[in-house]
Design an enzyme around this catalytic site. Structure first.
Site, PDB file in Angstrom:
ATOM      1  N   ASP A  82       0.817  -1.129   0.004  1.00 24.64           N
ATOM      2  CA  ASP A  82      -0.098   0.003   0.273  1.00 24.64           C
ATOM      3  C   ASP A  82       0.675   1.173  -0.323  1.00 24.64           C
ATOM      4  O   ASP A  82       1.692   1.363   0.806  1.00 24.64           O
ATOM      5  CB  ASP A  82      -0.869  -0.121   1.396  1.00 24.64           C
ATOM      6  CG  ASP A  82      -2.047   1.048   1.103  1.00 24.64           C
ATOM      7  OD1 ASP A  82      -2.425   1.510   0.211  1.00 24.64           O
ATOM      8  OD2 ASP A  82      -2.432   1.330   2.552  1.00 24.64           O
ATOM      9  N   HIS A  83       0.818   2.179  -0.773  1.00 23.08           N
ATOM     10  CA  HIS A  83       1.532   3.523  -1.030  1.00 23.08           C
ATOM     11  C   HIS A  83       2.878   3.207  -1.094  1.00 23.08           C
ATOM     12  O   HIS A  83       3.642   3.620  -0.236  1.00 23.08           O
ATOM     13  CB  HIS A  83       1.182   4.262   0.292  1.00 23.08           C
ATOM     14  CG  HIS A  83      -0.181   4.901   0.148  1.00 23.08           C
ATOM     15  ND1 HIS A  83      -0.767   5.683  -0.547  1.00 23.08           N
ATOM     16  CD2 HIS A  83      -1.472   4.371   1.013  1.00 23.08           C
ATOM     17  CE1 HIS A  83      -2.217   6.042  -0.395  1.00 23.08           C
ATOM     18  NE2 HIS A  83      -2.647   5.215   0.623  1.00 23.08           N
ATOM     19  N   GLU A 134      -1.526   5.845  -8.933  1.00 26.19           N
ATOM     20  CA  GLU A 134      -2.404   6.995  -8.565  1.00 26.19           C
ATOM     21  C   GLU A 134      -2.357   8.237  -9.437  1.00 26.19           C
ATOM     22  O   GLU A 134      -1.297   8.593  -9.471  1.00 26.19           O
ATOM     23  CB  GLU A 134      -2.092   7.083  -6.914  1.00 26.19           C
ATOM     24  CG  GLU A 134      -3.247   8.224  -6.582  1.00 26.19           C
ATOM     25  CD  GLU A 134      -3.609   8.167  -4.874  1.00 26.19           C
ATOM     26  OE1 GLU A 134      -2.800   7.394  -4.343  1.00 26.19           O
ATOM     27  OE2 GLU A 134      -4.146   9.023  -4.236  1.00 26.19           O
ATOM     28  N   ALA A 213     -11.421   4.969   2.344  1.00 22.12           N
ATOM     29  CA  ALA A 213     -13.006   4.575   2.114  1.00 22.12           C
ATOM     30  C   ALA A 213     -13.359   3.972   3.291  1.00 22.12           C
ATOM     31  O   ALA A 213     -14.434   3.083   3.261  1.00 22.12           O
ATOM     32  CB  ALA A 213     -13.029   3.429   0.940  1.00 22.12           C
TER      33      ALA A 213
HETATM   34  P1  13P Z   1      -8.989   4.748   5.425  1.00 26.13           P
HETATM   35  O1  13P Z   1      -8.242   5.740   6.645  1.00 26.13           O
HETATM   36  O2  13P Z   1     -10.225   5.408   5.102  1.00 26.13           O
HETATM   37  O3  13P Z   1      -9.206   3.507   6.255  1.00 26.13           O
HETATM   38  O4  13P Z   1      -8.115   4.459   4.127  1.00 26.13           O
HETATM   39  C1  13P Z   1      -7.130   3.432   3.988  1.00 26.13           C
HETATM   40  C2  13P Z   1      -6.623   3.436   2.799  1.00 26.13           C
HETATM   41  O5  13P Z   1      -6.676   4.176   1.929  1.00 26.13           O
HETATM   42  C3  13P Z   1      -5.268   2.691   2.826  1.00 26.13           C
HETATM   43  O6  13P Z   1      -4.340   2.841   1.721  1.00 26.13           O
HETATM   44  O1  G3H Z   2      -3.456   5.055   3.711  1.00 26.27           O
HETATM   45  C1  G3H Z   2      -2.817   4.890   4.887  1.00 26.27           C
HETATM   46  C2  G3H Z   2      -3.066   3.469   5.377  1.00 26.27           C
HETATM   47  O2  G3H Z   2      -4.176   3.874   6.437  1.00 26.27           O
HETATM   48  C3  G3H Z   2      -1.750   2.935   6.528  1.00 26.27           C
HETATM   49  O3  G3H Z   2      -1.651   3.578   7.372  1.00 26.27           O
HETATM   50  O4  G3H Z   2       0.745   4.503   6.920  1.00 26.27           O
HETATM   51  O5  G3H Z   2      -0.351   4.448   9.280  1.00 26.27           O
HETATM   52  O6  G3H Z   2       0.168   2.025   8.157  1.00 26.27           O
HETATM   53  P1  G3H Z   2       0.040   3.425   7.953  1.00 26.27           P
HETATM   54 ZN    ZN Z   3      -4.418   4.824   1.064  1.00 22.41          ZN
END
Ligand code: 13P
Ligand code: G3H
Ligand code: ZN
Length: 309
Positions: A82-83, A134, A213
């Protein structure tokens, strides 16, 4: 089956008018709660790991836990970064067992985002791994990046971006945001469905991703506040809006804050009611159950992916 990529999941979700939940994982109880829900409802799952999660729990621990989740359930599970902030992090995840990565170049100038994303796609595809890019920026905090205002996705960029990078899915900004405080107190939650419609018109049969979301489920916020928390102003995306998105080109819906709220509410309640208990299993078991309940609720009422494993 081994861990899967998102390719078939998204093709099926697009055709079937539903979305796959992408849930952030940081430890064993979170993973177990999510996969117990997936198993009960026979739902495909994306378990996603942020840079912060890798720093907290260690890459190898998380990969092995997710592999264990797959081995014990047989569900189609994708392990997703993620990211991803840079090429090196994406490469390390691709080489280290992930089946999908996000390269988040959204805060870079457009041409830099294209160049970086294409570099990750070329490497990932050579290893059979799928890639999410993205365009546009969500308000809120994610890892080290803090954005105060939405920068909505510009639909006239999407064909060029997808064509030049070769990404397998695209995250867009339509008014969702990260965290538990998505709108100001008194502000009416709104999403730019017009942008989503225009993006999907320009990218036929292409999977779109919604970050930020969480719905900030009121039941959990009430419980947190009841047991000493202070989250009165927490507000998320209304579930009916997400359900509408899931029926359209949106194939992946990211949820982290709702997991955090479910877990924290359960632990706060347990601690308040049992002040002399100190065995972590006693408060982590109800936390895991709360995560399962929350994920079941998402699968049934928001995502529509029950029975699609
Ligand atoms: P929320 O903070 O809305 O749960 O989003 C999580 C997210 O987008 C993780 O990449
Ligand atoms: O988009 C971010 C996610 O909620 C992950 O959060 O970077 O604190 O693990 P984090
Ligand atoms: Zn995110």
């Amino acid at each position: 089956m081994p861990l899967v990529t998102t390719r078939k999941m998204f093709a099926d979700a697009y055709a079937g008018g539903y979305a796959i939940g992408a849930f952030n994982v940081n430890n064993m109880e979170i993973i177990q709660g999510i996969v117990q829900a997936g198993q009960k409802l026979n739902a495909p799952l994306i378990l996603q790991v942020s840079k912060g999660a890798r720093a907290y729990a260690n890459h190898t621990y998380l990969v092995k836990l997710v592999e264990a989740a797959e081995a014990t359930t047989g569900l189609p599970i994708a392990l997703h970064l993620d990211h991803g902030p840079d090429f090196e992090t994406c490469k390390s995840c691709i080489d280290g067992g992930f089946t999908s990565v996000m390269i988040d170049g959204s805060h870079h100038p457009y041409e830099t985002n294209v160049e970086l994303t294409k570099k990750v796609v070329d490497y990932a595809h050579s290893k059979g791994v799928t890639v999410e890019g993205e365009l546009g920026q969500l308000a809120g905090v994610e890892d080290d990046v803090n954005v105060s205002e939405h920068s909505y996705t510009q639909p006239d960029q999407v064909e060029d971006f997808v064509g030049r990078t070769g990404v397998d899915s695209l995250a867009i900004a339509i008014g969702t945001s990260h965290g538990a405080f998505k709108f100001k107190p008194g502000q009416k939650p709104q999403l730019r469905f017009d942008i989503l419609a225009e993006v999907s018109r320009r990218l036929p049969e292409f999977p779109i991703v919604l970050h930020g979301a969480s719905s900030v489920v009121p039941e959990f916020v009430a419980e947190i506040n009841q047991y000493g928390g202070a989250m009165d102003d927490a507000i998320g995306i209304p579930e009916e809006m997400l359900r509408e998105a899931a029926k359209s080109a949106v194939c992946k819906i990211n949820i982290d804050s709702d997991l955090r709220l479910a877990m924290t509410a359960a632990i706060r309640k347990y601690m308040a009611l049992n002040p002399s208990h100190f065995d972590p299993r006693q408060y982590l078991a109800p936390a895991r159950d709360a995560i399962q309940k929350m994920v079941e609720h998402k699968i049934e009422t928001v995502l529509g992916c029950a029975g699609k494993a």
